[in-house]
Structure formats: C-alpha cells, structure tokens
Write a protein that holds these residues in place. Structure first.
Motif, PDB file in Angstrom:
ATOM      1  N   LEU A   1       0.848  -1.193   0.000  1.00  0.00           N
ATOM      2  CA  LEU A   1       0.000   0.000   0.000  1.00  0.00           C
ATOM      3  C   LEU A   1       0.884   1.244   0.000  1.00  0.00           C
ATOM      4  O   LEU A   1       1.769   1.389   0.850  1.00  0.00           O
ATOM      5  CB  LEU A   1      -0.899  -0.009   1.238  1.00  0.00           C
ATOM      6  CG  LEU A   1      -1.800   1.206   1.448  1.00  0.00           C
ATOM      7  CD1 LEU A   1      -2.874   1.270   0.355  1.00  0.00           C
ATOM      8  CD2 LEU A   1      -2.446   1.162   2.835  1.00  0.00           C
ATOM      9  N   THR A   2       0.615   2.154  -0.943  1.00  0.00           N
ATOM     10  CA  THR A   2       1.474   3.320  -1.134  1.00  0.00           C
ATOM     11  C   THR A   2       0.613   4.562  -1.293  1.00  0.00           C
ATOM     12  O   THR A   2      -0.381   4.548  -2.037  1.00  0.00           O
ATOM     13  CB  THR A   2       2.342   3.150  -2.395  1.00  0.00           C
ATOM     14  OG1 THR A   2       3.049   1.902  -2.316  1.00  0.00           O
ATOM     15  CG2 THR A   2       3.345   4.284  -2.533  1.00  0.00           C
ATOM     16  N   ALA A   3       0.998   5.634  -0.589  1.00  0.00           N
ATOM     17  CA  ALA A   3       0.352   6.932  -0.794  1.00  0.00           C
ATOM     18  C   ALA A   3       0.914   7.538  -2.069  1.00  0.00           C
ATOM     19  O   ALA A   3       2.116   7.793  -2.171  1.00  0.00           O
ATOM     20  CB  ALA A   3       0.608   7.843   0.398  1.00  0.00           C
ATOM     21  N   ALA A   4       0.051   7.730  -3.060  1.00  0.00           N
ATOM     22  CA  ALA A   4       0.506   8.237  -4.355  1.00  0.00           C
ATOM     23  C   ALA A   4       0.835   9.720  -4.246  1.00  0.00           C
ATOM     24  O   ALA A   4       0.300  10.433  -3.394  1.00  0.00           O
ATOM     25  CB  ALA A   4      -0.569   8.001  -5.403  1.00  0.00           C
ATOM     26  N   PRO A   5       1.703  10.219  -5.116  1.00  0.00           N
ATOM     27  CA  PRO A   5       1.996  11.658  -5.125  1.00  0.00           C
ATOM     28  C   PRO A   5       0.737  12.470  -5.384  1.00  0.00           C
ATOM     29  O   PRO A   5      -0.205  12.014  -6.044  1.00  0.00           O
ATOM     30  CB  PRO A   5       2.992  11.802  -6.280  1.00  0.00           C
ATOM     31  CG  PRO A   5       3.575  10.450  -6.473  1.00  0.00           C
ATOM     32  CD  PRO A   5       2.492   9.478  -6.110  1.00  0.00           C
ATOM     33  N   THR A   6       0.698  13.684  -4.860  1.00  0.00           N
ATOM     34  CA  THR A   6      -0.454  14.566  -5.052  1.00  0.00           C
ATOM     35  C   THR A   6      -0.723  14.758  -6.532  1.00  0.00           C
ATOM     36  O   THR A   6       0.193  14.957  -7.327  1.00  0.00           O
ATOM     37  CB  THR A   6      -0.193  15.928  -4.386  1.00  0.00           C
ATOM     38  OG1 THR A   6       0.100  15.714  -3.007  1.00  0.00           O
ATOM     39  CG2 THR A   6      -1.411  16.835  -4.515  1.00  0.00           C
ATOM     40  N   GLY A   7      -1.991  14.682  -6.888  1.00  0.00           N
ATOM     41  CA  GLY A   7      -2.351  14.885  -8.282  1.00  0.00           C
ATOM     42  C   GLY A   7      -2.496  13.608  -9.062  1.00  0.00           C
ATOM     43  O   GLY A   7      -2.862  13.634 -10.241  1.00  0.00           O
TER      44      GLY A   7
ATOM     45  N   GLY B   1       4.836   9.410   5.345  1.00  0.00           N
ATOM     46  CA  GLY B   1       5.336  10.386   4.388  1.00  0.00           C
ATOM     47  C   GLY B   1       4.573  11.690   4.382  1.00  0.00           C
ATOM     48  O   GLY B   1       5.175  12.769   4.333  1.00  0.00           O
ATOM     49  N   ASN B   2       3.241  11.634   4.427  1.00  0.00           N
ATOM     50  CA  ASN B   2       2.461  12.870   4.323  1.00  0.00           C
ATOM     51  C   ASN B   2       1.635  13.193   5.566  1.00  0.00           C
ATOM     52  O   ASN B   2       0.968  14.232   5.616  1.00  0.00           O
ATOM     53  CB  ASN B   2       1.554  12.823   3.092  1.00  0.00           C
ATOM     54  CG  ASN B   2       0.581  11.651   3.120  1.00  0.00           C
ATOM     55  OD1 ASN B   2       0.186  11.179   4.175  1.00  0.00           O
ATOM     56  ND2 ASN B   2       0.179  11.183   1.932  1.00  0.00           N
ATOM     57  N   GLY B   3       1.640  12.305   6.555  1.00  0.00           N
ATOM     58  CA  GLY B   3       0.916  12.549   7.795  1.00  0.00           C
ATOM     59  C   GLY B   3      -0.585  12.405   7.685  1.00  0.00           C
ATOM     60  O   GLY B   3      -1.301  12.688   8.645  1.00  0.00           O
ATOM     61  N   LYS B   4      -1.083  11.955   6.539  1.00  0.00           N
ATOM     62  CA  LYS B   4      -2.526  11.813   6.342  1.00  0.00           C
ATOM     63  C   LYS B   4      -2.999  10.422   6.781  1.00  0.00           C
ATOM     64  O   LYS B   4      -2.232   9.455   6.773  1.00  0.00           O
ATOM     65  CB  LYS B   4      -2.885  12.035   4.874  1.00  0.00           C
ATOM     66  CG  LYS B   4      -2.568  13.444   4.360  1.00  0.00           C
ATOM     67  CD  LYS B   4      -3.435  14.490   5.036  1.00  0.00           C
ATOM     68  CE  LYS B   4      -3.199  15.881   4.471  1.00  0.00           C
ATOM     69  NZ  LYS B   4      -3.682  15.998   3.081  1.00  0.00           N
TER      70      LYS B   4
ATOM     71  N   THR C   1      -9.631   7.334   0.662  1.00  0.00           N
ATOM     72  CA  THR C   1      -8.911   8.576   0.491  1.00  0.00           C
ATOM     73  C   THR C   1      -7.941   8.767   1.639  1.00  0.00           C
ATOM     74  O   THR C   1      -7.818   7.918   2.528  1.00  0.00           O
ATOM     75  CB  THR C   1      -9.906   9.759   0.394  1.00  0.00           C
ATOM     76  OG1 THR C   1      -9.197  10.948   0.050  1.00  0.00           O
ATOM     77  CG2 THR C   1     -10.642   9.962   1.718  1.00  0.00           C
ATOM     78  N   LEU C   2      -7.234   9.869   1.616  1.00  0.00           N
ATOM     79  CA  LEU C   2      -6.358  10.285   2.710  1.00  0.00           C
ATOM     80  C   LEU C   2      -6.884  11.599   3.260  1.00  0.00           C
ATOM     81  O   LEU C   2      -7.280  12.485   2.500  1.00  0.00           O
ATOM     82  CB  LEU C   2      -4.920  10.457   2.214  1.00  0.00           C
ATOM     83  CG  LEU C   2      -4.187   9.154   1.871  1.00  0.00           C
ATOM     84  CD1 LEU C   2      -2.917   9.449   1.070  1.00  0.00           C
ATOM     85  CD2 LEU C   2      -3.839   8.386   3.139  1.00  0.00           C
TER      86      LEU C   2
ATOM     87  N   ASP D   1      10.928   3.773   1.754  1.00  0.00           N
ATOM     88  CA  ASP D   1      10.015   4.747   1.160  1.00  0.00           C
ATOM     89  C   ASP D   1       8.943   5.125   2.176  1.00  0.00           C
ATOM     90  O   ASP D   1       8.090   4.312   2.527  1.00  0.00           O
ATOM     91  CB  ASP D   1       9.387   4.151  -0.100  1.00  0.00           C
ATOM     92  CG  ASP D   1       8.488   5.139  -0.826  1.00  0.00           C
ATOM     93  OD1 ASP D   1       8.336   6.290  -0.358  1.00  0.00           O
ATOM     94  OD2 ASP D   1       7.923   4.747  -1.877  1.00  0.00           O
ATOM     95  N   SER D   2       8.952   6.373   2.639  1.00  0.00           N
ATOM     96  CA  SER D   2       7.996   6.797   3.666  1.00  0.00           C
ATOM     97  C   SER D   2       6.562   6.776   3.156  1.00  0.00           C
ATOM     98  O   SER D   2       5.617   6.699   3.948  1.00  0.00           O
ATOM     99  CB  SER D   2       8.350   8.196   4.173  1.00  0.00           C
ATOM    100  OG  SER D   2       8.264   9.151   3.121  1.00  0.00           O
ATOM    101  N   ALA D   3       6.368   6.805   1.844  1.00  0.00           N
ATOM    102  CA  ALA D   3       5.013   6.725   1.295  1.00  0.00           C
ATOM    103  C   ALA D   3       4.412   5.345   1.498  1.00  0.00           C
ATOM    104  O   ALA D   3       3.193   5.170   1.361  1.00  0.00           O
ATOM    105  CB  ALA D   3       5.028   7.074  -0.187  1.00  0.00           C
TER     106      ALA D   3
END
Length: 698
Positions: A557-563, A604-607, A617-618, A577-579
């Motif tokens: 499971l990975t938090a994708a880059p914004t956008g 990575g993003n704190g969400k 979602t995050l 990888d912090s994501a």
C-alpha cells in the motif's frame, strides 16, 4: 438440518470433513510450524523469545505462540438446539430426562449455557404423519372448529394452544435450572395454513418460497405470540428470535421428513422487518436474529441482498457451518455491522460407521470447533442437536455418528433406554467445561489449537487436537503474556481409552511450556499463571511504522503523489520509502479486543486512511469513524482492515496484481486481495505468488 439416509448428507450438505479435512489441517499446521518463528520476528520487529531449556530435549516440538494481544469479544457459551430430541425426551420419566439434562447442562456434564428452542409450525390434523421421529414439532395454534379460509386470528385467544409443546418447554426449564442463561427461539417453517403447499416441510418446488405472499404479517404475529406464551409458561426470557432457517438452499420439499422453507433474499428481508415491527407493536424488545444460513458463503450472499431497513432490523447474525468456505466474510460482515455473530448450528456424522469408541468423529468435531471459533469469531457455538436417534443412526439406517449422545427416540421402555455417549461427547467436554462464558479467545497461529483467556483475565485455557497417528510435542510460547508464573498446568485428555482424564500436571519453563500429546487425542491445558498482555510480543500492529503488503499481489500500500489518478496505489515493497510506511494508533490504548479501532496514518504525508462516500482517500487526522479501522485475523499474521463507519474492507481494486493499481474499499468478499500482511522488516519483502501463501478455508 435436512438429513437423508446417506451417511454424511443433510440435504445438499455434503460434510466434506473427516479424513481430507484432517489432512488439510495437518499440512497447514506443518507449514506454520516451520515458519512461525520467522513470522513472529517479522511482525513484531524483533526476535522470537529465546528457546527454553526443554527445546534441547524436544527439537521437533511444534511451536505455538499464544497471542493475547488479539482477543475476541467475550464468549457467551456453548449449547444445542432442542429440536428434535427435546420433543421426544421431554416427555420421558423424570429420572431419565433429568439424566439427559444433567449430561448436557449440568456442571458435571458439558456445562452448556445456550439453548435454542424451535417454534414449530405444525401440519394440519388431517395430514397423515410423515416426518421422522421427533421432527413433527407442534404448532402453537388451536383450531376450535372446522377449517375455513384464513380461519386463524392471532388476536383470538381460542386460536392459540396455551399448552403446546410441553416437552420442549420442560427442556427450557431444565436447562435454566442448571445454569443456562442464553436462549433463542427459531422457526423452520410457518404453520401449514400460511403455506403455499399446505405442508410445513416446504414448497412443491423446493426453489420456491413456501410462505404465501399475503401471510408475512400473520406469521410475524404467530412468532411473537408463541414467544410471549413460552416465556410466560417457562420463566425463560429469549435473547433473540430467528424467523428463517437455512433459507437459501433448495432442499426444503413438500413431503420431506422435517419442517423447512425456502426464502429468497428479498423474502427474508421482508420477514425480518415484519417481525421487528410486530415485536415492537407487542412491546417485545427481543432482537431478531438472521439468517441462520447453511454456510458462510450463502450467509454473505443473503446479506448482500438485504436493504438498509432489513439490516437495521437484525440484532444478531447467525450462520451454520455445514459448509466451511467463507468464514472470514461472515466474520467481517458482523464486525462491519457492529452486530454480534453466532455459529448457531452444525454437527458432523463422520466417515466411520456408528461407533461409541472410535475417535475419528470426535477429532473431526474438535477440528470443526477450533476452525469455526478461530475464523468466525462467534460469540456462541451451538450444536444442531446433542442427542440423536440411536435407531436412525444404526447400521440398518444411516449408520453414522450424529449427536453426542444417542438414544432410541421410539423406545419400548423410555425409563430403561440407554443413553449412549460417543467420543464426540467427550471431545466437546474438552472445550465446554473449560472455555466458559466470559472467556476471550486469543490468537494462536496454529490450526490445531484453540486458546482463550479465562473470565476475569487470570489464566488461560489451551485445547489442542492431535489427529495424527503419532505423538506430538508442542512448545507453547507464553511470551505474549505480561506475566507467567510457575504454577502447575493442569492437563486433561480424551483419546480412544480416556474421557477428559486428568493427567499429571506440567510446569512452564520460564515463558515456555513443552508437552507431548498422545496420538488421536484432544488435550486441554489450564495455565493458571498467565495474565495480561506483553505489547512487545503481540502480532497485532503497534506504533512502529510498517508496510502493508497485499497477500494477493505481493505489493505494498502506497500513498501516491499529489495529483495522481488515485491517492492510494500498490507498488513493489520498498521499506525506506515513507510513502509505504504506515503507523497504527489505537483509539483506546490498552484495548486488545478484536473490534478495537485504529487510525492508520502515512509517515510520508501525515494523512490518515479514510473513507469518503464509497471511496478510499487520505484525510487530515481527526476523530471521524471514517478514519477508524478494525483488524481481523485468524492468528496467522494476515489481516483484513474493516472501516468502522461503512463496514467496507481495504481492497485492491479488481484484484489486480499490477504495479500502480489503485487501492479502494469494497464489501467483504473473502478474496485474498482484501488480505494484508503488516511488515516491519528492514529490506524489501519479496513478492510471493498467491499460490504459495497459506489460506485458511476450512
């Protein structure tokens, strides 16, 4: 409950257990034993507890890790349905029926605390008897004169029989007087005059519903009225009432040998809501239980056919396990609905002829209990009927081993009729005498072992089944407990020559207990000195960042880059990888229950993982239940994540194995794309094909 002459069939219920199932469990246990130490280190971020002195003398011991960090909800008890045996034996001479009641509900017997009372529908007095012994459970109606169309009026006292079914009522009072405190009423069929076929055994076409479309409210009034009358007559308060039984199968046929009725999912939903409305009108707060389906897969299919109104009317979920696939789906549906679940009916006839000394049926039953309780997380486990018809089980008929006790349902002299306990009775006692109401089942990671913390939290009970033909040495790892004393551990064994026999006590060596168990045996160990939880040794995710690796794709499971097209995707595991790093924080620190909720936050993003509508979602961390996730596991290191607000599971969309595939949420399917392994290892975990992973399917 439908059983034909075939030894292991109840209608379409082919009992696919015994030899093949034992072999499957044996293979899974061997694989788990080989990898358990490595898995423990992987999931806790440290080494397994150091070997105790006994390991040097038992190099082949099977390691079994007890994990009180994952505790099922308090257990309500063991029990039995009363039909059909209660209909027969409740009218026997006092001494004989009391002997039976003592054997099932007495403290020196099985100590059952749950009884399921069957509200009979009842055929017309003009119908020639055609059912098996005991199966013609009387209806609660009374026809005071000639039959006319729709003659029955629930508001007319003359249309009720206040003394109906005195034999089952005797059993309710007998169970209560011996300590039973949990009672359910259930129906197999409406009365004959509400049915399409005119018979309570089913429709002419078994795929058709048998209740007439204009009779839902009248049938609801019948169930509510019967409930009230039985409660007044016995002093028992029903904790639930179940209006449909095994509704999704097409084997209830007019002229069959027992009551039964098919119900399409929409019909089930209508009946459930009609009963809830009638109970409310009558001032009864009794929860409605549903849907007592034949197996967990049909249970899940039925539930998916219910609307929100019907689901809201269900106060407890019931499933049977005549089929065993899909237990995790039923478990996760119940958790997501915040509704308790029962395993409300099963029995096994075994694959050997009728026998009172053969351990094979007992080992099968023990395996079914362990698997059901581990994988379903039921609040109660209830046998179909603990007493079976000896004559019907004989070689001249079914030649099988249903029931824990067999006695002739049509005896020449009931006072002298033998009450024959088979080995299943004693295997059942290995569980029911020791895992008592209020106990909390814990994870073990071993498919042959069921363990629980005793009521009050002091001490543990371990039940292990050795279905092999050789002695087995097990090494219990007790490091998951906060404290373990050197108090002697009691040991009780049932095998071919012993019945819950007290063996010499054994003692732990530090946080390890090693004991050798005889072949073909069920053994209960009572560990009085174990208590509390050692957070460093639990397999449940804690505050350390970890990857979440999907068990189907092997991707993380990975938090994708914004956008990106999707905020959450799967990629090849990359520990730095912090994501891909996620932190689990409990809503209530110190809550070790299996319904504890967690906020899952990306490093990575704190969400935080959240659900918005039907979308994963995050979100900025907050108190919303849409950011709360429950975890489910069979103790094998693999978890499903259930959103507390919606009941949806974390899910790889479309069961994709592709890098970059989106992650979403979906209703429980039992698919491996909804199963995840939390990992704290420092290097990228290898992607393993799904075929190489363990899967608990019963």
């Amino acid at each position: 409950m439908l059983r034909t002459r075939s030894r292991t069939i109840r209608g379409s219920r082919a009992v696919r257990t015994s030899g093949p199932l034992r072999e499957k469990r044996r293979r899974r246990r061997t694989t788990l034993a080989a990898s358990l130490a490595a898995v423990a280190a992987l999931l806790t971020g440290g080494a397994a507890s150091p070997p105790g002195p006994s390991d040097a003398t038992a190099p082949t011991a099977v390691p079994i890790r007890l994990d009180p960090g994952y505790q099922q909800q308090p257990f309500e008890g063991w029990g039995t349905s009363l039909a059909w045996f209660a209909q027969v034996t409740g009218g026997w001479p006092d001494a004989q029926r009391n002997r039976l009641a003592d054997a099932l509900y007495g403290a020196d017997g099985l100590g059952f605390t749950v009884a399921r009372y069957n509200i009979g529908g009842g055929d017309s007095p003009e119908t020639e008897p055609y059912m098996r012994a005991g199966a013609a459970v009387p209806g609660h109606w009374k026809r005071p004169g000639p039959e006319t169309p729709d003659w029955w009026d629930p508001e007319n006292p003359e249309h009720w029989d206040p003394y109906a079914d005195g034999t089952q009522r005797w059993w309710l009072k007998a169970a209560k007087s011996r300590g039973a405190d949990t009672f359910e009423a259930f129906s197999n069929s409406p009365p004959y005059f509400m049915t399409r076929s005119g018979l309570v055994s089913g429709a002419v076409n078994p795929a058709d519903d048998n209740l007439r479309s204009d009779q839902y409210e009248r049938f609801a009034a019948y169930l509510a009225g019967a409930l009230q009358r039985v409660q007044r007559a016995t002093g028992v308060t029903f904790d639930s009432v179940s209006p449909v039984n095994e509704p999704g199968t097409a084997y209830w046929r007019a002229g069959g040998r027992q009551e039964g009725s098919h119900w399409a999912p929409g019909s089930q939903a209508r009946m459930i809501t009609a009963l809830r409305t009638e109970l409310d009108r009558a001032g009864l707060r009794t929860p409605v239980a549903a849907m007592d389906e034949t197996n967990p897969d049909l249970f899940r299919a039925d539930w998916e056919g219910y609307g929100d109104t019907a689901r809201a009317a269900v106060g407890r979920l019931n499933t049977h396990t005549y089929g065993t696939h899909g237990r995790s789906g039923a478990r996760d549906i119940a958790k997501g609905a915040h509704t308790p679940l029962w395993m409300s009916e099963v029995d096994l006839g075994g694959t050997v002829p009728q026998s009172f000394t053969d351990m094979s049926p007992a080992l099968d039953l023990a395996g079914r209990i362990t698997d059901d309780v581990t994988e379903l997380e039921p609040r109660a486990w209830v046998l179909w009927q603990a007493v079976e018809d000896y004559e019907n089980m004989s070689p001249a008929h079914e030649n099988s081993n249903w029931g824990l006790i067999q006695t002739d349902f049509t005896p020449a002299d009931a006072a002298r009729e033998p009450l024959r306990k088979n080995k299943k009775y004693w295997a059942m006692a290995q569980y029911s005498r020791f895992i008592r109401p209020g106990a909390r089942v814990i994870a073990t990671g071993d498919t042959d072992t069921l363990a629980a913390i005793r009521p009050g939290g002091q001490g543990a009970v371990v039940v292990h089944t050795n279905a092999t033909g050789s002695p087995r040495t097990i090494a219990l790892d007790l490091s998951g407990f906060r404290s373990v004393s050197a108090a002697p551990v009691q040991r009780y064994t049932t095998d071919a020559s012993r019945n819950v026999h007290r063996e010499p006590d054994v003692s732990p060596s530090g946080r390890r207990l090693t004991v050798t168990l005889d072949p073909g045996s069920v053994t209960t160990l009572v560990v009085p000195g174990a208590s509390g939880v050692n957070p460093a040794a639990t397999t449940v995710p804690s505050a350390a960042p970890r990857l979440l690796v999907n068990d189907h794709s092997g991707l993380a499971l990975t938090a994708a880059p914004t956008g990106g097209a999707s905020p959450l995707v799967q990629h090849a595991p990359d520990r730095p990888d912090s994501a891909q790093q996620w932190v689990f924080a409990k809503s209530l620190p110190g809550d070790w229950g299996s319904t504890a909720t967690y906020r899952v936050t990306n490093v990575g993003n704190g969400k935080a993982l959240a659900v918005a509508g039907d979308t994963l979602t995050l979100a900025t961390p907050g108190p919303s239940p849409r950011q709360r996730w429950m975890l489910s596991t069979a103790g094998d290191g693999h978890f499903t994540l259930i959103n507390s607000a919606t009941g949806a599971l974390l899910d790889v969309t479309g069961a994709s194995t592709g890098d970059g595939a989106p992650i979403g949420v979906h209703r429980p399917t039992t698919g491996r794309n909804q199963s995840w392994t939390p990992s704290t290892e420092r290097r990228s975990p290898p992607s393993r094909p799904a075929a190489n992973r363990q899967e608990r399917t019963g």
